[in-house]
Motif scaffolding. Structure first.
Motif, PDB file in Angstrom:
ATOM      1  N   ALA A  52       4.235   4.271  -9.270  1.00 47.45           N
ATOM      2  CA  ALA A  52       3.750   2.919  -8.976  1.00 47.45           C
ATOM      3  C   ALA A  52       4.755   2.141  -8.130  1.00 47.45           C
ATOM      4  CB  ALA A  52       3.481   2.178 -10.280  1.00 47.45           C
ATOM      5  N   ARG A 101       2.327   8.986 -12.878  1.00 50.00           N
ATOM      6  CA  ARG A 101       1.655   8.160 -11.872  1.00 50.00           C
ATOM      7  C   ARG A 101       2.680   7.210 -11.263  1.00 50.00           C
ATOM      8  NH1 ARG A 101      -3.505   6.665 -10.491  1.00 50.00           N
ATOM      9  NH2 ARG A 101      -4.325   8.052 -12.107  1.00 50.00           N
ATOM     10  N   ARG A 123       1.453   1.309  -4.093  1.00 47.80           N
ATOM     11  CA  ARG A 123       0.324   2.103  -4.589  1.00 47.80           C
ATOM     12  C   ARG A 123       0.513   3.583  -4.278  1.00 47.80           C
ATOM     13  NH1 ARG A 123      -5.051  -0.251  -2.466  1.00 47.80           N
ATOM     14  NH2 ARG A 123      -5.855   1.225  -4.025  1.00 47.80           N
ATOM     15  N   VAL A 124       1.209   3.886  -3.179  1.00 51.01           N
ATOM     16  CA  VAL A 124       1.550   5.263  -2.818  1.00 51.01           C
ATOM     17  C   VAL A 124       2.993   5.258  -2.329  1.00 51.01           C
ATOM     18  CG1 VAL A 124       1.100   7.206  -1.261  1.00 51.01           C
ATOM     19  CG2 VAL A 124      -0.823   5.937  -2.250  1.00 51.01           C
ATOM     20  N   ASP A 132       1.703  17.256  -1.665  1.00 50.61           N
ATOM     21  CA  ASP A 132       0.932  16.335  -2.484  1.00 50.61           C
ATOM     22  C   ASP A 132       1.295  16.633  -3.942  1.00 50.61           C
ATOM     23  OD1 ASP A 132      -0.907  14.908  -3.926  1.00 50.61           O
ATOM     24  OD2 ASP A 132      -2.667  15.592  -2.818  1.00 50.61           O
ATOM     25  N   ASP A 167       0.836  -1.196   0.000  1.00 52.11           N
ATOM     26  CA  ASP A 167       0.000   0.000   0.000  1.00 52.11           C
ATOM     27  C   ASP A 167       0.872   1.248   0.000  1.00 52.11           C
ATOM     28  OD1 ASP A 167      -2.473  -1.404   0.185  1.00 52.11           O
ATOM     29  OD2 ASP A 167      -2.194  -1.630   2.346  1.00 52.11           O
ATOM     30  N   LEU A 168       1.969   1.174   0.750  1.00 44.68           N
ATOM     31  CA  LEU A 168       2.790   2.367   0.967  1.00 44.68           C
ATOM     32  C   LEU A 168       4.266   1.993   0.956  1.00 44.68           C
ATOM     33  CD1 LEU A 168       2.694   5.405   1.740  1.00 44.68           C
ATOM     34  CD2 LEU A 168       2.697   4.701   4.137  1.00 44.68           C
ATOM     35  N   ALA A 174      -2.175   9.737   2.512  1.00 42.65           N
ATOM     36  CA  ALA A 174      -1.987   8.487   1.777  1.00 42.65           C
ATOM     37  C   ALA A 174      -3.263   7.649   1.781  1.00 42.65           C
ATOM     38  CB  ALA A 174      -0.828   7.702   2.376  1.00 42.65           C
ATOM     39  N   GLU A 195       0.514  11.595  -9.694  1.00 44.96           N
ATOM     40  CA  GLU A 195      -0.348  10.877  -8.764  1.00 44.96           C
ATOM     41  C   GLU A 195       0.463   9.933  -7.877  1.00 44.96           C
ATOM     42  OE1 GLU A 195      -3.478  11.405  -8.327  1.00 44.96           O
ATOM     43  OE2 GLU A 195      -3.820  12.743 -10.032  1.00 44.96           O
ATOM     44  N   ASN A 196      -0.072   9.712  -6.679  1.00 40.80           N
ATOM     45  CA  ASN A 196       0.415   8.684  -5.744  1.00 40.80           C
ATOM     46  C   ASN A 196       1.787   8.994  -5.145  1.00 40.80           C
ATOM     47  OD1 ASN A 196      -1.932   7.307  -6.490  1.00 40.80           O
ATOM     48  ND2 ASN A 196      -0.859   6.148  -8.071  1.00 40.80           N
ATOM     49  N   LYS A 216      -5.587   8.889  -0.809  1.00 35.83           N
ATOM     50  CA  LYS A 216      -5.167   8.497  -2.146  1.00 35.83           C
ATOM     51  C   LYS A 216      -5.463   7.031  -2.422  1.00 35.83           C
ATOM     52  CE  LYS A 216      -1.610  11.984  -2.869  1.00 35.83           C
ATOM     53  NZ  LYS A 216      -2.316  12.526  -4.051  1.00 35.83           N
ATOM     54  N   LEU A 217      -5.429   6.211  -1.390  1.00 31.75           N
ATOM     55  CA  LEU A 217      -5.722   4.787  -1.534  1.00 31.75           C
ATOM     56  C   LEU A 217      -7.223   4.506  -1.580  1.00 31.75           C
ATOM     57  CD1 LEU A 217      -3.065   3.429   0.989  1.00 31.75           C
ATOM     58  CD2 LEU A 217      -3.111   2.948  -1.473  1.00 31.75           C
TER      59      LEU A 217
END
Length: 477
Positions: free
Chosen positions: A208, A206, A226-227, A374, A14-15, A406, A382-383, A409-410
């Motif tokens: 990843a 973006r 993802r972030v 951000d 996730d992070l 975060a 993004e992310n 964003k998720l």
């Protein structure tokens, strides 16, 4: 905690947190407590740069009274209280005496009033701190006789006494950051040191994940996330520039330096004395900023000196002439101290986010706010989030804000953070004195008091685990 590179490359997180200083450590801890899958990577050893080289102070924000910055004052006092509560083995109150002279801005009336206002603004400073030894007392006034007795090195001409307030101090700054990291690992985070991020995957559109290099065995691999939170401190801007997300306002850093001397403390109080520079941003400024003479373990810390640092993050040094100048200034500020160069055991210096200053300025403007960015807003990327911090003290609270962002964003519900109340690794202690008594009862015959005290302060309630390991009977010999 294992250094597991395969777990980094074989999972999607996730992070992904870049940077294992105090800001990255707190981010990983907060996110793991909220149920996120987390990877934390650090290019050197955990807490190996500024987080290790700091002045060991946990500031409650009393200085921000001069700026009229009550928000920052309240934030600092709250975070100091949280560290006293969740890391009671590593953070403890520190009395600080400011000598007073005459009846103006250096007098007891003026300084005492300021300290009293600070007490009123922080009435909740001991909320949730069950151990009385970890509570921050109210200010007090000290007589001239007691001040001269405790600090014979200061100028006694016109001395009227001192104002005493309390901040807090870290016993071991790198260990505190590591306690957050070990707590995150216990919650399932994968934390790896000597793993350098060389690229943000998918930037500048973006992100990843990241491309990382193993600095011990060599080789590169991808960590999918993802972030990504960029908490790389003075290396953060370089990472962003390489990804096409360079900041419109580049971060400026100060080299904050202190000296560690072999002079053994004669009192438990720190001493604040005016140096030679002023605070140009203060609404109500005294003649000079304070330098601090601070008892720490069996030595004395001197500092802090600041210098705008244009040389990049990979080179941080303190020249012999600078060390001599610092020593001369502290001896000028406390004439009876008479410290000699051979008493300087070591120097420490780290890079701290700073304010905007003109080239060659003597009276420097300090950094006032951390940068939480951000990049979807600033760069259309993004992310990606950047957290570039100012103060060790406020890292946990600012990490909480970064994790809030975060979660949004998720697409997750922003569940409340637990990191303000959950003890760090080793911190589940109701009474530190009680922990010491237990260790002495169980191990006092084989280990001396100083060894047991150091074990308790470094490891907290995990000290018993350390003593069960093979070879533990050799500790202290």
């Amino acid at each position: 905690m294992q250094r597991d590179l395969s777990a980094l490359s074989n999972s999607e997180f996730d992070l992904v947190v870049v940077g294992g200083g105090i800001f990255g450590a707190c981010t990983a801890w907060d996110a793991a407590l909220r149920g996120l899958s987390v990877a934390l990577v650090e290019r050197e050893d955990f807490s190996g740069a500024t987080s290790a080289q700091c002045f060991k102070m946990v500031h409650g924000g009393i200085r921000y009274l001069q700026h009229g910055d009550l928000l920052r004052l309240r934030q600092s006092a709250r975070e100091r209280s949280i560290l006293l509560r969740v890391a009671p083995h590593l953070v403890s109150p520190l009395p600080i005496d400011i000598p007073t002279y005459g009846h103006g801005k250096k007098g007891k009336g003026f300084l005492g009033l300021g300290a009293s206002v600070y007490d009123l603004l922080t009435l909740d400073r001991n909320r949730g701190i069950s151990d009385e030894r970890r509570r921050i007392p109210s200010m007090s006034l000290v007589s001239a006789a007691e001040t001269r007795e405790r600090f014979p090195q200061i100028d006694a001409r016109g001395l009227t006494g001192a104002v005493r307030f309390h901040d807090a101090q870290m016993y071991n700054a790198p260990r505190l950051a590591l306690s957050f990291i070990r707590g995150a690992a216990q919650q399932g985070a994968v934390c790896v040191n000597y793993c350098e991020v060389v690229e943000l995957s998918g930037a500048p559109r973006r992100v990843a994940g990241v491309r990382a290099r193993d600095r011990l065995a060599g080789g590169e691999f991808t960590i999918r996330g993802r972030v990504v939170i960029n908490a790389a401190g003075p290396w953060a801007d370089g990472l962003l520039a390489g990804a096409g997300c360079g900041l419109a306002r580049p971060s400026v850093f100060s080299r904050d330096a202190c000296l560690i001397t072999s002079r053994r403390p004669t009192t438990s109080s720190a001493l604040a004395v005016p140096g030679r520079t002023r605070d140009p941003d203060a609404l109500l400024s005294r003649d000079a900023r304070h330098l601090f003479i601070v008892p720490w373990r069996d030595c004395t810390l001197l500092g802090v000196w600041h210098k705008v640092w244009p040389h990049g993050a990979d080179r941080v040094d303190l020249s012999a002439p600078e060390r001599e100048a610092f020593l001369e200034e502290i001896n000028w500020a406390a004439p009876g101290l008479e410290l000699k160069a051979e008493e300087v055991r070591a120097w420490q210096a780290g890079l701290v986010l700073f304010g905007a200053n003109q080239p060659g300025a003597v009276h420097l403007s300090y950094g006032k706010r951390s940068r939480l960015i951000d990049h979807a807003v600033t760069h259309g990327c993004e992310n990606l989030i950047s957290l570039i911090g100012v103060r060790y003290t406020t890292a946990r609270g600012e990490a909480e804000q970064a994790v809030d962002l975060a979660l949004k964003k998720l697409g997750r519900t922003v569940v409340p953070s637990q990191s303000a109340f959950r003890p760090v690794f080793g911190g589940a202690i109701e009474s530190f004195d009680g922990l010491i008594r237990t260790l002495r009862r169980r191990h006092g015959e084989s280990l001396g008091d100083d060894t047991l005290d150091a074990l308790a302060r470094n490891h907290g309630d995990a000290a018993a685990q350390v003593l069960k390991r093979p070879g533990a009977d050799e500790i202290g010999r």
